[in-house]
Design a protein around this motif. Structure first.
Motif, mmCIF file in Angstrom:
data_model
loop_
_atom_site.group_PDB
_atom_site.id
_atom_site.type_symbol
_atom_site.label_atom_id
_atom_site.label_comp_id
_atom_site.label_asym_id
_atom_site.label_seq_id
_atom_site.Cartn_x
_atom_site.Cartn_y
_atom_site.Cartn_z
ATOM 1 N N MET A 70 45.953 14.025 -0.943
ATOM 2 C CA MET A 70 45.249 12.753 -1.118
ATOM 3 C C MET A 70 43.772 12.880 -0.750
ATOM 4 S SD MET A 70 45.934 9.765 -2.204
ATOM 5 C CE MET A 70 44.757 8.483 -2.501
ATOM 6 N N LEU A 71 43.503 13.752 0.227
ATOM 7 C CA LEU A 71 42.120 13.927 0.671
ATOM 8 C C LEU A 71 41.246 14.447 -0.463
ATOM 9 C CD1 LEU A 71 40.034 13.888 2.927
ATOM 10 C CD2 LEU A 71 40.788 16.186 3.583
ATOM 11 N N LYS A 72 41.802 15.349 -1.296
ATOM 12 C CA LYS A 72 41.030 15.888 -2.415
ATOM 13 C C LYS A 72 40.691 14.798 -3.432
ATOM 14 C CE LYS A 72 42.738 20.646 -2.120
ATOM 15 N NZ LYS A 72 43.466 21.734 -2.834
ATOM 16 N N TYR A 73 41.617 13.857 -3.621
ATOM 17 C CA TYR A 73 41.360 12.751 -4.540
ATOM 18 C C TYR A 73 40.231 11.875 -4.005
ATOM 19 C CZ TYR A 73 45.645 13.714 -7.195
ATOM 20 O OH TYR A 73 46.607 14.291 -7.989
ATOM 21 N N LEU A 74 40.262 11.613 -2.694
ATOM 22 C CA LEU A 74 39.210 10.799 -2.079
ATOM 23 C C LEU A 74 37.852 11.488 -2.186
ATOM 24 C CD1 LEU A 74 41.092 9.622 1.143
ATOM 25 C CD2 LEU A 74 40.440 8.197 -0.787
ATOM 26 N N GLN A 75 37.846 12.795 -1.929
ATOM 27 C CA GLN A 75 36.601 13.553 -2.019
ATOM 28 C C GLN A 75 36.058 13.545 -3.446
ATOM 29 O OE1 GLN A 75 38.004 17.301 -0.439
ATOM 30 N NE2 GLN A 75 37.286 16.840 1.629
ATOM 31 N N ALA A 76 36.958 13.647 -4.411
ATOM 32 C CA ALA A 76 36.547 13.645 -5.811
ATOM 33 C C ALA A 76 35.927 12.306 -6.206
ATOM 34 C CB ALA A 76 37.746 13.950 -6.706
ATOM 35 N N GLU A 77 36.555 11.205 -5.769
ATOM 36 C CA GLU A 77 36.036 9.878 -6.101
ATOM 37 C C GLU A 77 34.699 9.630 -5.423
ATOM 38 O OE1 GLU A 77 37.085 7.790 -8.354
ATOM 39 O OE2 GLU A 77 38.674 9.212 -8.828
ATOM 40 N N ASN A 78 34.572 10.097 -4.202
ATOM 41 C CA ASN A 78 33.298 9.938 -3.496
ATOM 42 C C ASN A 78 32.205 10.756 -4.177
ATOM 43 O OD1 ASN A 78 31.584 9.133 -1.213
ATOM 44 N ND2 ASN A 78 31.747 11.264 -0.581
ATOM 45 N N LEU A 79 32.567 11.951 -4.646
ATOM 46 C CA LEU A 79 31.603 12.806 -5.333
ATOM 47 C C LEU A 79 31.130 12.175 -6.647
ATOM 48 C CD1 LEU A 79 30.146 15.532 -5.229
ATOM 49 C CD2 LEU A 79 32.094 16.525 -6.450
ATOM 50 N N LEU A 137 44.222 15.018 -17.517
ATOM 51 C CA LEU A 137 44.397 16.032 -16.472
ATOM 52 C C LEU A 137 45.799 15.986 -15.858
ATOM 53 C CD1 LEU A 137 40.983 15.606 -14.578
ATOM 54 C CD2 LEU A 137 41.597 17.387 -16.228
ATOM 55 N N PRO A 138 46.297 17.119 -15.373
ATOM 56 C CA PRO A 138 47.624 17.166 -14.728
ATOM 57 C C PRO A 138 47.550 16.680 -13.289
ATOM 58 C CG PRO A 138 46.662 19.350 -14.736
ATOM 59 C CD PRO A 138 45.695 18.467 -15.501
ATOM 60 N N ILE A 139 47.223 15.415 -13.120
ATOM 61 C CA ILE A 139 47.073 14.842 -11.787
ATOM 62 C C ILE A 139 47.880 13.561 -11.682
ATOM 63 C CG2 ILE A 139 44.783 15.818 -11.353
ATOM 64 C CD1 ILE A 139 43.569 13.202 -12.315
ATOM 65 N N SER A 140 48.038 13.066 -10.455
ATOM 66 C CA SER A 140 48.759 11.825 -10.227
ATOM 67 C C SER A 140 47.824 10.642 -10.465
ATOM 68 C CB SER A 140 49.296 11.777 -8.791
ATOM 69 O OG SER A 140 49.774 10.483 -8.471
ATOM 70 N N LEU A 141 48.127 9.842 -11.484
ATOM 71 C CA LEU A 141 47.288 8.680 -11.773
ATOM 72 C C LEU A 141 47.382 7.649 -10.655
ATOM 73 C CD1 LEU A 141 47.834 8.166 -15.608
ATOM 74 C CD2 LEU A 141 45.930 9.270 -14.428
ATOM 75 N N LEU A 146 49.073 -5.656 -3.788
ATOM 76 C CA LEU A 146 48.188 -5.479 -4.937
ATOM 77 C C LEU A 146 47.922 -4.003 -5.220
ATOM 78 C CD1 LEU A 146 45.595 -8.350 -4.355
ATOM 79 C CD2 LEU A 146 47.290 -8.202 -6.182
ATOM 80 N N LEU A 147 47.812 -3.208 -4.169
ATOM 81 C CA LEU A 147 47.570 -1.776 -4.339
ATOM 82 C C LEU A 147 48.761 -1.113 -5.030
ATOM 83 C CD1 LEU A 147 45.732 0.638 -3.821
ATOM 84 C CD2 LEU A 147 46.806 0.901 -1.578
ATOM 85 N N ILE A 148 49.965 -1.462 -4.591
ATOM 86 C CA ILE A 148 51.175 -0.891 -5.183
ATOM 87 C C ILE A 148 51.339 -1.331 -6.636
ATOM 88 C CG2 ILE A 148 53.703 -0.906 -5.103
ATOM 89 C CD1 ILE A 148 53.430 -1.157 -2.024
ATOM 90 N N ILE A 149 51.163 -2.635 -6.879
ATOM 91 C CA ILE A 149 51.339 -3.174 -8.236
ATOM 92 C C ILE A 149 50.326 -2.583 -9.203
ATOM 93 C CG2 ILE A 149 51.185 -5.264 -9.642
ATOM 94 C CD1 ILE A 149 52.293 -6.799 -7.199
ATOM 95 N N THR A 150 49.058 -2.569 -8.799
ATOM 96 C CA THR A 150 48.018 -2.063 -9.703
ATOM 97 C C THR A 150 48.099 -0.549 -9.875
ATOM 98 O OG1 THR A 150 46.440 -1.999 -7.838
ATOM 99 C CG2 THR A 150 46.411 -3.960 -9.264
ATOM 100 N N ALA A 151 48.530 0.169 -8.841
ATOM 101 C CA ALA A 151 48.681 1.627 -8.954
ATOM 102 C C ALA A 151 49.798 1.970 -9.936
ATOM 103 C CB ALA A 151 48.970 2.239 -7.588
ATOM 104 N N ASN A 152 50.902 1.222 -9.867
ATOM 105 C CA ASN A 152 51.997 1.432 -10.812
ATOM 106 C C ASN A 152 51.568 1.085 -12.242
ATOM 107 O OD1 ASN A 152 53.908 2.339 -8.946
ATOM 108 N ND2 ASN A 152 54.533 0.262 -8.409
ATOM 109 N N TRP A 153 50.769 0.023 -12.359
ATOM 110 C CA TRP A 153 50.251 -0.366 -13.675
ATOM 111 C C TRP A 153 49.339 0.715 -14.236
ATOM 112 C CZ3 TRP A 153 44.913 -1.187 -14.139
ATOM 113 C CH2 TRP A 153 44.480 -1.581 -15.415
ATOM 114 N N PHE A 154 48.446 1.240 -13.398
ATOM 115 C CA PHE A 154 47.494 2.260 -13.852
ATOM 116 C C PHE A 154 48.215 3.541 -14.255
ATOM 117 C CE2 PHE A 154 44.303 5.632 -13.099
ATOM 118 C CZ PHE A 154 43.291 5.166 -13.918
ATOM 119 N N GLU A 155 49.291 3.862 -13.569
ATOM 120 C CA GLU A 155 50.042 5.084 -13.866
ATOM 121 C C GLU A 155 50.605 5.070 -15.284
ATOM 122 O OE1 GLU A 155 53.417 7.735 -11.558
ATOM 123 O OE2 GLU A 155 53.745 5.560 -11.752
#
Length: 241
Positions: A1-10, A79-83, A227-236
């Motif tokens: 998860m840390l890599k995802y956060l770093q990527a978004e911050n970048l 990309l082969p990543i977790s949406l 909201l985080l769970i619902i929208t994350a499932n929707w985005f996936e």
């Protein structure tokens, strides 16, 4: 998860989103200066009533536009990543930026209070800034969803326009806890002694009852998680158009 956060911050490097971390609270402080001796209370009021909801809406919309411009999210969906993790990291990074902005506002309010008029004690001001950040987190996944569906204008109109109306209607009512937009305003009454209209609450005012603070915090965190769970499932489940 840390890599995802770093990527978004970048991704936000050298973007206007990071500039907003300072711009939003500075604009609020400029409005507060015009209040004279009520600088501190009114700066807080301007922040959580209008500027912060607008800031969150714009930040969410810019986060969405950043990906939309890159071939309409093809750079992400291909990309082969977790949406789910991508979405969650976007929300959390925006939450971190918003918290930094609240701390910038706090520093400005404390410095301004020293120079103009100190009406809110340091501990109360710090508590107020933290409570604003915590009880506003739920707006981030909501605004990111609205921005993806309706664009910046839709997100701003709903989160600022509709939110402000609901806030004014519900903040002082006994059923305040039903309306999420009233939670921050209501708990700020006992936190810093400021009423939803920006004036100071008198000693003995029932709105200064500190019992509403834990209620507001718990409700805000629950709504944020939902909201985080619902929208994350929707985005996936999203696909490239």
């Amino acid at each position: 998860m840390l890599k995802y956060l770093q990527a978004e911050n970048l991704k936000c490097k050298r973007t206007f989103i990071k500039k907003l971390i300072l711009i939003a609270p500075m604009v609020t402080l400029l409005f507060g200066v015009s209040s004279g001796q009520w600088f501190q209370a009114n700066s807080f009021n301007w922040w959580y009533m209008y500027i912060l909801p607008g800031y969150i809406s714009i930040m969410a919309a810019m986060t969405n536009e950043r990906e939309e411009k890159k071939l309409r999210y093809r750079a992400v969906f291909g990309l082969p990543i977790s949406l789910k993790k991508v979405w969650i990291s976007k929300v959390l990074v925006n939450g971190i930026y918003m918290t930094f902005s609240c701390m910038v506002l706090l520093v400005g309010i404390l410095l301004g209070g020293h120079l103009i008029s100190n009406t809110v004690p340091i501990f109360r001001a710090f508590t107020g800034a933290v409570l604003i950040a915590v009880t506003s987190l739920w707006q981030i996944p909501l605004c990111m969803f609205l921005a993806k569906k309706l664009g910046m204008l839709g997100a701003v109109l709903i989160n600022v326009g509709v939110g402000a109306v609901l806030n004014v209607m519900a903040a002082s009512a006994s059923m305040w806890w039903i309306c999420p937009y009233s939670w921050t305003s209501r708990i700020m009454c006992p936190a810093i002694g400021s009423l939803p209209n920006g004036t100071l609450a008198e000693i003995g005012d029932p709105l200064r009852n500190p019992g509403v603070i834990p209620i507001g915090i718990i409700l805000s965190l629950i709504l944020f998680a939902l909201l985080l769970i619902i929208t994350a499932n929707w985005f996936e489940k999203q696909e490239v158009n």
